[in-house]
Design a protein around this motif. Sequence first.
Motif, PDB file in Angstrom:
ATOM      1  N   VAL A 176       0.852  -1.190   0.000  1.00 21.48           N
ATOM      2  CA  VAL A 176       0.000   0.000   0.000  1.00 21.48           C
ATOM      3  C   VAL A 176       0.884   1.234   0.000  1.00 21.48           C
ATOM      4  N   SER A 177       0.475   2.265  -0.724  1.00 26.24           N
ATOM      5  CA  SER A 177       1.241   3.508  -0.814  1.00 26.24           C
ATOM      6  C   SER A 177       1.503   4.082   0.572  1.00 26.24           C
ATOM      7  N   VAL A 178       2.743   4.534   0.797  1.00 32.63           N
ATOM      8  CA  VAL A 178       3.117   5.056   2.112  1.00 32.63           C
ATOM      9  C   VAL A 178       3.684   6.467   2.004  1.00 32.63           C
ATOM     10  N   ASP A 179       3.164   7.257   1.036  1.00 29.97           N
ATOM     11  CA  ASP A 179       3.584   8.649   1.019  1.00 29.97           C
ATOM     12  C   ASP A 179       2.932   9.383   2.184  1.00 29.97           C
ATOM     13  N   ARG A 180       3.280  10.623   2.369  1.00 28.47           N
ATOM     14  CA  ARG A 180       2.865  11.404   3.533  1.00 28.47           C
ATOM     15  C   ARG A 180       1.343  11.425   3.697  1.00 28.47           C
ATOM     16  N   VAL A 181       0.631  11.721   2.607  1.00 24.85           N
ATOM     17  CA  VAL A 181      -0.825  11.843   2.681  1.00 24.85           C
ATOM     18  C   VAL A 181      -1.470  10.484   2.945  1.00 24.85           C
ATOM     19  N   SER A 182      -0.989   9.438   2.273  1.00 31.07           N
ATOM     20  CA  SER A 182      -1.556   8.107   2.468  1.00 31.07           C
ATOM     21  C   SER A 182      -1.383   7.631   3.900  1.00 31.07           C
ATOM     22  N   VAL A 183      -0.202   7.859   4.472  1.00 34.87           N
ATOM     23  CA  VAL A 183       0.034   7.440   5.858  1.00 34.87           C
ATOM     24  C   VAL A 183      -0.894   8.176   6.807  1.00 34.87           C
ATOM     25  N   ARG A 184      -1.088   9.464   6.574  1.00 32.51           N
ATOM     26  CA  ARG A 184      -2.002  10.235   7.423  1.00 32.51           C
ATOM     27  C   ARG A 184      -3.417   9.683   7.340  1.00 32.51           C
ATOM     28  N   ASP A 185      -3.894   9.459   6.106  1.00 30.77           N
ATOM     29  CA  ASP A 185      -5.271   8.993   5.928  1.00 30.77           C
ATOM     30  C   ASP A 185      -5.458   7.580   6.465  1.00 30.77           C
ATOM     31  N   LEU A 186      -4.480   6.720   6.254  1.00 28.62           N
ATOM     32  CA  LEU A 186      -4.585   5.353   6.749  1.00 28.62           C
ATOM     33  C   LEU A 186      -4.511   5.317   8.278  1.00 28.62           C
ATOM     34  N   SER A 187      -3.721   6.192   8.870  1.00 28.75           N
ATOM     35  CA  SER A 187      -3.677   6.276  10.335  1.00 28.75           C
ATOM     36  C   SER A 187      -5.045   6.641  10.886  1.00 28.75           C
ATOM     37  N   SER A 188      -5.696   7.606  10.251  1.00 34.06           N
ATOM     38  CA  SER A 188      -7.040   7.997  10.683  1.00 34.06           C
ATOM     39  C   SER A 188      -8.030   6.849  10.519  1.00 34.06           C
ATOM     40  N   GLU A 189      -7.882   6.086   9.451  1.00 32.39           N
ATOM     41  CA  GLU A 189      -8.806   4.972   9.222  1.00 32.39           C
ATOM     42  C   GLU A 189      -8.594   3.862  10.247  1.00 32.39           C
ATOM     43  N   ILE A 190      -7.348   3.616  10.615  1.00 30.80           N
ATOM     44  CA  ILE A 190      -7.074   2.628  11.655  1.00 30.80           C
ATOM     45  C   ILE A 190      -7.734   3.053  12.962  1.00 30.80           C
ATOM     46  N   GLU A 191      -7.623   4.335  13.301  1.00 31.61           N
ATOM     47  CA  GLU A 191      -8.255   4.825  14.525  1.00 31.61           C
ATOM     48  C   GLU A 191      -9.771   4.663  14.459  1.00 31.61           C
ATOM     49  N   TRP A 192     -10.351   5.007  13.302  1.00 33.65           N
ATOM     50  CA  TRP A 192     -11.805   4.856  13.156  1.00 33.65           C
ATOM     51  C   TRP A 192     -12.223   3.401  13.367  1.00 33.65           C
ATOM     52  N   ALA A 193     -11.512   2.473  12.741  1.00 37.35           N
ATOM     53  CA  ALA A 193     -11.866   1.058  12.856  1.00 37.35           C
ATOM     54  C   ALA A 193     -11.780   0.591  14.305  1.00 37.35           C
ATOM     55  N   LYS A 194     -10.738   0.996  15.002  1.00 39.58           N
ATOM     56  CA  LYS A 194     -10.545   0.499  16.361  1.00 39.58           C
ATOM     57  C   LYS A 194     -11.555   1.097  17.334  1.00 39.58           C
ATOM     58  N   VAL A 195     -11.821   2.404  17.228  1.00 34.31           N
ATOM     59  CA  VAL A 195     -12.795   2.982  18.155  1.00 34.31           C
ATOM     60  C   VAL A 195     -14.213   2.562  17.799  1.00 34.31           C
ATOM     61  N   SER A 196     -14.416   2.092  16.565  1.00 33.65           N
ATOM     62  CA  SER A 196     -15.733   1.579  16.162  1.00 33.65           C
ATOM     63  C   SER A 196     -15.867   0.083  16.412  1.00 33.65           C
ATOM     64  N   LEU A 197     -14.832  -0.518  17.017  1.00 35.02           N
ATOM     65  CA  LEU A 197     -14.803  -1.955  17.311  1.00 35.02           C
ATOM     66  C   LEU A 197     -14.953  -2.787  16.039  1.00 35.02           C
ATOM     67  N   THR A 256     -13.085  -5.040  13.297  1.00 37.06           N
ATOM     68  CA  THR A 256     -11.877  -5.830  13.070  1.00 37.06           C
ATOM     69  C   THR A 256     -11.529  -5.834  11.589  1.00 37.06           C
ATOM     70  N   ALA A 257     -10.333  -6.337  11.269  1.00 31.35           N
ATOM     71  CA  ALA A 257      -9.927  -6.430   9.870  1.00 31.35           C
ATOM     72  C   ALA A 257     -10.891  -7.305   9.084  1.00 31.35           C
ATOM     73  N   GLU A 258     -11.359  -8.386   9.703  1.00 36.15           N
ATOM     74  CA  GLU A 258     -12.283  -9.300   9.030  1.00 36.15           C
ATOM     75  C   GLU A 258     -13.611  -8.633   8.711  1.00 36.15           C
ATOM     76  N   ASP A 259     -14.028  -7.680   9.555  1.00 30.60           N
ATOM     77  CA  ASP A 259     -15.330  -7.030   9.369  1.00 30.60           C
ATOM     78  C   ASP A 259     -15.225  -5.675   8.681  1.00 30.60           C
ATOM     79  N   TYR A 260     -13.996  -5.259   8.348  1.00 35.79           N
ATOM     80  CA  TYR A 260     -13.819  -3.880   7.881  1.00 35.79           C
ATOM     81  C   TYR A 260     -14.641  -3.565   6.631  1.00 35.79           C
TER      82      TYR A 260
END
Length: 431
Positions: A127-148, A150-154
Amino acid sequence: MSADALLDALDPEQRAVATALTGPVCVLAGAGTGKTRAITHRIAYGVRTGVYRPASVLAVTFTARAAGEMRVRLRDLGAGGVQARTFHAAALRQLGHFWPRVVGGAPPRLLEQKAPIVAEAGRRVGVSVDRVSVRDLSSEIEWAKVSLVTAEDYQRAAEAVRRPTPAGQEPQAVARMLTAYEDVKAERGVIDFEDVLLLLAAMLAQRGEVADEVRAQYRHLVVDEYQDVSPLQQHLLDQWLGGRHDLCVVGDPSQTIYSFAGASPHHLMTFTRRHPRATVVRLVRDYRSTPQVVGLANRVLTATRRPGDPAPLHLVAQLPDGPPVRFTAYDDDEAEAAGVAARAARLVASGVPASEIAVLYRTNVQAEAFEQALAAAGVGYQVRGGERFFSRRDVRDALVLLRGGARAADPGVPLGETARDVLTSAGWAPA
């Protein structure tokens, strides 16, 4: 200060909050209605009347600043032993206390920045790891975790709420990224801020003796800004309660601001379903704004109400009349900043002290345009609550690179193209 004197300082609705000391309590509090005053006086009144022991009360809110303000107010009211913390601070304290006993050894190191772990996880799954992608993916990881989620249910969960996939990635790629992120964390022996809540909730759910100890300690729970609770925070709150109902929540569905990060007013809106015997108090006396501002806010909330939403609180202004509210639309950010700066300049020229003029903006990145426009208009300004745009380290670094690029630029290449190449090589991307 006597218990009765505490109540004398409150209006009738705030007094109703302060005297509702037991059982589930739901306080629907509009902006500027004195909700912090009401809940701190409630805690202090409970302590002063002997209903609460200070150490048995846990008040949680969403920012360290709000928690600090609550502690100061409680101390001034004679309830200094009460724990007032953010969700994460309270959870981290409990996790650190019980980890050596339950797991053994010291707790894992807390990860302060997700970016390095996200970048490594992205490289592992292509997966692309440029500055913007890392920022957006970090936010998505936080959303998934606080929304309970999992990767299987994403994929199913993201599609159910019509959530745009980050960084132009397919949902399957994001799901793989979630798994890789957890793998990298485990290899490095670190946990993130969401893990603090997840691990503590799991510990309370699985270890009865730990849950009993925590619940015996904290008999009375107060949650401020309850409209912004996430599913993960609600899950932890349920573990703290353990089926009890001695809970006071304070919020306003119209003030939900963290829905993009997984927060939902659902828990506040359905509180009386889960706690049918709850006392509900509405704080509607607005002490912050003029009737003109409050009236406009009431009309906006009524006009934007969606089908099925509860009726918004109708606030009643307590301040004298003020000037009418003006609304101006601009074509773009630059025009808006120039218009605001021109208006500020006219006010200053008419004799209004610059210290009485405020420019509010949603995010810190918007500050640059206003700073430039005010400077161009000859209006002095101070930036409060944030760092000046050109003082930020990433911006300073970018300016150094741009200067170097300009000196070494090929005369035959347009300067704009050179600037884009320099910033792209540093990880920046077009807005």
